[in-house]
Write a protein that holds these residues in place. Structure first.
Motif, PDB file in Angstrom:
ATOM      1  N   ARG A 161       7.568  22.743 -24.738  1.00 34.13           N
ATOM      2  CA  ARG A 161       7.564  22.078 -23.451  1.00 34.13           C
ATOM      3  C   ARG A 161       6.742  20.797 -23.590  1.00 34.13           C
ATOM      4  NH1 ARG A 161       4.839  26.101 -19.595  1.00 34.13           N
ATOM      5  NH2 ARG A 161       5.968  25.044 -17.930  1.00 34.13           N
ATOM      6  N   ALA A 162       6.985  19.832 -22.725  1.00 33.89           N
ATOM      7  CA  ALA A 162       6.277  18.559 -22.863  1.00 33.89           C
ATOM      8  C   ALA A 162       5.976  17.951 -21.502  1.00 33.89           C
ATOM      9  CB  ALA A 162       7.084  17.584 -23.702  1.00 33.89           C
ATOM     10  N   TYR A 163       4.770  17.425 -21.369  1.00 40.90           N
ATOM     11  CA  TYR A 163       4.300  16.768 -20.156  1.00 40.90           C
ATOM     12  C   TYR A 163       3.848  15.366 -20.542  1.00 40.90           C
ATOM     13  CZ  TYR A 163       1.534  16.287 -15.771  1.00 40.90           C
ATOM     14  OH  TYR A 163       1.012  15.890 -14.565  1.00 40.90           O
ATOM     15  N   PHE A 164       4.465  14.352 -19.914  1.00 41.82           N
ATOM     16  CA  PHE A 164       4.148  12.954 -20.186  1.00 41.82           C
ATOM     17  C   PHE A 164       3.591  12.290 -18.935  1.00 41.82           C
ATOM     18  CE2 PHE A 164       7.464  14.058 -23.168  1.00 41.82           C
ATOM     19  CZ  PHE A 164       7.073  13.444 -24.350  1.00 41.82           C
ATOM     20  N   VAL A 165       2.634  11.390 -19.145  1.00 44.11           N
ATOM     21  CA  VAL A 165       2.141  10.567 -18.051  1.00 44.11           C
ATOM     22  C   VAL A 165       1.925   9.149 -18.564  1.00 44.11           C
ATOM     23  CG1 VAL A 165      -0.321  11.078 -18.463  1.00 44.11           C
ATOM     24  CG2 VAL A 165       0.454  10.398 -16.178  1.00 44.11           C
ATOM     25  N   GLY A 166       2.186   8.193 -17.690  1.00 44.84           N
ATOM     26  CA  GLY A 166       1.905   6.791 -17.974  1.00 44.84           C
ATOM     27  C   GLY A 166       1.436   6.115 -16.711  1.00 44.84           C
ATOM     28  N   GLY A 167       0.690   5.042 -16.872  1.00 42.66           N
ATOM     29  CA  GLY A 167       0.151   4.326 -15.728  1.00 42.66           C
ATOM     30  C   GLY A 167       1.040   3.175 -15.296  1.00 42.66           C
ATOM     31  N   THR A 168       1.064   2.923 -14.007  1.00 42.22           N
ATOM     32  CA  THR A 168       1.891   1.827 -13.494  1.00 42.22           C
ATOM     33  C   THR A 168       1.352   0.468 -13.920  1.00 42.22           C
ATOM     34  OG1 THR A 168       0.632   1.877 -11.419  1.00 42.22           O
ATOM     35  CG2 THR A 168       2.673   3.153 -11.504  1.00 42.22           C
ATOM     36  N   GLU A 169       0.100   0.402 -14.362  1.00 38.43           N
ATOM     37  CA  GLU A 169      -0.492  -0.855 -14.803  1.00 38.43           C
ATOM     38  C   GLU A 169      -0.479  -1.003 -16.321  1.00 38.43           C
ATOM     39  OE1 GLU A 169      -4.350  -1.355 -12.909  1.00 38.43           O
ATOM     40  OE2 GLU A 169      -3.642  -0.118 -11.235  1.00 38.43           O
TER      41      GLU A 169
ATOM     42  N   PHE B 139       3.239   1.212 -22.311  1.00 41.38           N
ATOM     43  CA  PHE B 139       2.970   2.618 -22.615  1.00 41.38           C
ATOM     44  C   PHE B 139       3.778   3.540 -21.699  1.00 41.38           C
ATOM     45  CE2 PHE B 139      -0.717   0.299 -24.146  1.00 41.38           C
ATOM     46  CZ  PHE B 139      -0.871   0.824 -25.423  1.00 41.38           C
ATOM     47  N   LEU B 140       3.964   3.135 -20.460  1.00 38.77           N
ATOM     48  CA  LEU B 140       4.807   3.909 -19.552  1.00 38.77           C
ATOM     49  C   LEU B 140       6.240   3.950 -20.062  1.00 38.77           C
ATOM     50  CD1 LEU B 140       5.285   5.434 -16.918  1.00 38.77           C
ATOM     51  CD2 LEU B 140       5.441   3.226 -15.744  1.00 38.77           C
ATOM     52  N   GLU B 141       6.709   2.847 -20.607  1.00 40.01           N
ATOM     53  CA  GLU B 141       8.059   2.819 -21.187  1.00 40.01           C
ATOM     54  C   GLU B 141       8.170   3.768 -22.370  1.00 40.01           C
ATOM     55  OE1 GLU B 141      10.952  -0.356 -23.537  1.00 40.01           O
ATOM     56  OE2 GLU B 141       9.401  -1.113 -22.179  1.00 40.01           O
TER      57      GLU B 141
ATOM     58  N   ALA C 235       6.400   6.500 -22.844  1.00 36.23           N
ATOM     59  CA  ALA C 235       6.402   7.857 -22.305  1.00 36.23           C
ATOM     60  C   ALA C 235       7.770   8.224 -21.745  1.00 36.23           C
ATOM     61  CB  ALA C 235       5.322   7.987 -21.222  1.00 36.23           C
ATOM     62  N   THR C 236       8.388   7.284 -21.057  1.00 35.92           N
ATOM     63  CA  THR C 236       9.708   7.523 -20.476  1.00 35.92           C
ATOM     64  C   THR C 236      10.758   7.728 -21.565  1.00 35.92           C
ATOM     65  OG1 THR C 236       9.121   6.191 -18.545  1.00 35.92           O
ATOM     66  CG2 THR C 236      11.459   6.574 -18.941  1.00 35.92           C
ATOM     67  N   ARG C 237      10.696   6.922 -22.615  1.00 37.16           N
ATOM     68  CA  ARG C 237      11.648   7.056 -23.724  1.00 37.16           C
ATOM     69  C   ARG C 237      11.575   8.454 -24.331  1.00 37.16           C
ATOM     70  NH1 ARG C 237       9.521   3.580 -26.845  1.00 37.16           N
ATOM     71  NH2 ARG C 237      10.709   1.793 -26.105  1.00 37.16           N
ATOM     72  N   TRP C 238      10.355   8.922 -24.575  1.00 37.23           N
ATOM     73  CA  TRP C 238      10.185  10.248 -25.165  1.00 37.23           C
ATOM     74  C   TRP C 238      10.616  11.353 -24.202  1.00 37.23           C
ATOM     75  CZ3 TRP C 238       9.518  12.415 -29.701  1.00 37.23           C
ATOM     76  CH2 TRP C 238       9.064  11.635 -30.775  1.00 37.23           C
ATOM     77  N   ALA C 239      10.264  11.220 -22.948  1.00 30.96           N
ATOM     78  CA  ALA C 239      10.642  12.244 -21.972  1.00 30.96           C
ATOM     79  C   ALA C 239      12.157  12.366 -21.875  1.00 30.96           C
ATOM     80  CB  ALA C 239      10.035  11.914 -20.611  1.00 30.96           C
TER      81      ALA C 239
ATOM     82  N   ASP D 125      12.047  21.495 -21.889  1.00 30.60           N
ATOM     83  CA  ASP D 125      11.464  21.528 -20.547  1.00 30.60           C
ATOM     84  C   ASP D 125      10.453  20.388 -20.474  1.00 30.60           C
ATOM     85  OD1 ASP D 125      10.287  22.083 -18.122  1.00 30.60           O
ATOM     86  OD2 ASP D 125       9.457  24.018 -18.729  1.00 30.60           O
ATOM     87  N   VAL D 126      10.714  19.381 -19.647  1.00 33.01           N
ATOM     88  CA  VAL D 126       9.928  18.141 -19.659  1.00 33.01           C
ATOM     89  C   VAL D 126       9.469  17.773 -18.253  1.00 33.01           C
ATOM     90  CG1 VAL D 126       9.976  15.663 -20.157  1.00 33.01           C
ATOM     91  CG2 VAL D 126      11.137  17.257 -21.693  1.00 33.01           C
ATOM     92  N   VAL D 127       8.222  17.341 -18.155  1.00 37.52           N
ATOM     93  CA  VAL D 127       7.689  16.696 -16.960  1.00 37.52           C
ATOM     94  C   VAL D 127       7.307  15.269 -17.348  1.00 37.52           C
ATOM     95  CG1 VAL D 127       5.748  16.591 -15.359  1.00 37.52           C
ATOM     96  CG2 VAL D 127       6.848  18.770 -15.835  1.00 37.52           C
ATOM     97  N   ARG D 128       7.723  14.300 -16.550  1.00 34.15           N
ATOM     98  CA  ARG D 128       7.280  12.917 -16.749  1.00 34.15           C
ATOM     99  C   ARG D 128       6.800  12.384 -15.414  1.00 34.15           C
ATOM    100  NH1 ARG D 128       7.925   7.325 -16.016  1.00 34.15           N
ATOM    101  NH2 ARG D 128       8.944   8.040 -14.122  1.00 34.15           N
ATOM    102  N   THR D 129       5.574  11.900 -15.397  1.00 33.27           N
ATOM    103  CA  THR D 129       5.024  11.369 -14.165  1.00 33.27           C
ATOM    104  C   THR D 129       4.368  10.030 -14.432  1.00 33.27           C
ATOM    105  OG1 THR D 129       3.605  11.910 -12.262  1.00 33.27           O
ATOM    106  CG2 THR D 129       2.787  12.512 -14.435  1.00 33.27           C
ATOM    107  N   GLU D 130       4.328   9.198 -13.421  1.00 33.08           N
ATOM    108  CA  GLU D 130       3.611   7.935 -13.505  1.00 33.08           C
ATOM    109  C   GLU D 130       2.677   7.838 -12.307  1.00 33.08           C
ATOM    110  OE1 GLU D 130       6.204   4.385 -12.024  1.00 33.08           O
ATOM    111  OE2 GLU D 130       7.520   5.671 -13.230  1.00 33.08           O
ATOM    112  N   ARG D 131       1.502   7.300 -12.545  1.00 29.59           N
ATOM    113  CA  ARG D 131       0.494   7.199 -11.513  1.00 29.59           C
ATOM    114  C   ARG D 131      -0.159   5.825 -11.578  1.00 29.59           C
ATOM    115  NH1 ARG D 131       0.153  12.367  -9.871  1.00 29.59           N
ATOM    116  NH2 ARG D 131       0.419  14.021 -11.411  1.00 29.59           N
ATOM    117  N   PRO D 132      -0.742   5.369 -10.472  1.00 28.28           N
ATOM    118  CA  PRO D 132      -1.504   4.122 -10.530  1.00 28.28           C
ATOM    119  C   PRO D 132      -2.621   4.257 -11.568  1.00 28.28           C
ATOM    120  CG  PRO D 132      -1.154   4.787  -8.254  1.00 28.28           C
ATOM    121  CD  PRO D 132      -0.718   5.935  -9.111  1.00 28.28           C
ATOM    122  N   GLY D 133      -2.678   3.323 -12.489  1.00 30.78           N
ATOM    123  CA  GLY D 133      -3.714   3.406 -13.514  1.00 30.78           C
ATOM    124  C   GLY D 133      -3.398   2.512 -14.689  1.00 30.78           C
ATOM    125  N   ASN D 134      -4.430   2.230 -15.461  1.00 29.91           N
ATOM    126  CA  ASN D 134      -4.307   1.406 -16.645  1.00 29.91           C
ATOM    127  C   ASN D 134      -4.616   2.263 -17.863  1.00 29.91           C
ATOM    128  OD1 ASN D 134      -4.063  -0.827 -18.343  1.00 29.91           O
ATOM    129  ND2 ASN D 134      -5.098  -2.189 -16.897  1.00 29.91           N
TER     130      ASN D 134
END
Length: 211
Positions: free
Chosen positions: A154-162, A166-168, A170-174, A183-192
């Protein structure tokens, strides 16, 4: 409680474990030990995370040397030597020092930035050991392979909107792992690209995998 052991690997390499007060019900292995091992107290303070042993191998000071050790695409032999240390030596230390040997469904590998690539490479190569990959803001040196294999953690990815690059990543891998049936979770949050952003996400990752 933090416990540090110096291994022979690489002329002397430290590994630091955060040991919770209660018997661990889960274990997370990681790179960047100088940074990540200190997050164990924060991780175990979360209400929805079971007692978790956090074991982190220390990184090299030189950034390019760190990347070449963590990402398999640059110096395969060097990566393989570090992989053996990470997967075999460190796990054996955990088993003998702390008397803990947990099944894959209670074991994760975690990384941020370059060590996010390490988490991906280790997790994909050893799905029988690491049942989950926690990957925050991965670098781009390691790209999704054409053949992911038939057994995937299973895999959980996160990347920051700033941090769009790196967010790209994370999205590519997800997307690639999801397409391969994981089974994958990918989320993005405000952050650098930074420590506090990653530290805040770790309990969410552990709760998703272990709660």
């Amino acid at each position: 409680m933090l416990v540090t052991e110096t291994f022979e690997y690489g002329g002397g390499r430290d590994v630091t474990a955060y040991v919770p007060a209660e018997t661990p019900e889960a274990v997370v292995f990681a790179g960047d030990g100088q940074l990540i091992s200190r997050w164990g107290e924060f991780l175990n303070a979360a209400d929805d995370v079971p007692p978790t042993l956090l074991v982190a191998t220390h990184r090299l000071d030189d950034e390019m040397e760190r990347i070449h050790e963590y990402s398999p695409g640059f110096e395969p032999d060097r990566f393989a030597a570090h992989e053996k240390f990470f997967v075999e030596d460190v796990r054996e230390w955990v088993r003998t020092r702390f008397r803990i040997a947990l099944p894959a469904e209670r074991t994760a590998v975690f990384g941020v930035s370059a060590s996010g690539e390490l988490a991906l490479a280790i997790g994909l190569r050893h799905p029988d050991i690491y049942g989950a990959i926690f990957c925050a803001s991965p670098g781009g040196g390691y790209q999704p392979p054409g053949d992911m294999g038939s057994s995937l953690p299973r895999a959980y990815f996160v990347g920051g909107t700033e941090e769009p690059w790196f967010l790209e990543n994370a999205t590519r891998w997800a997307d690639a792992l999801r397409d391969a049936g994981a089974d994958v979770v990918r989320t993005e949050r405000p952050g650098n690209h930074g420590d506090d952003f990653w530290r805040q996400e770790l309990p969410l990752m552990a709760a998703w995998a272990f709660a």
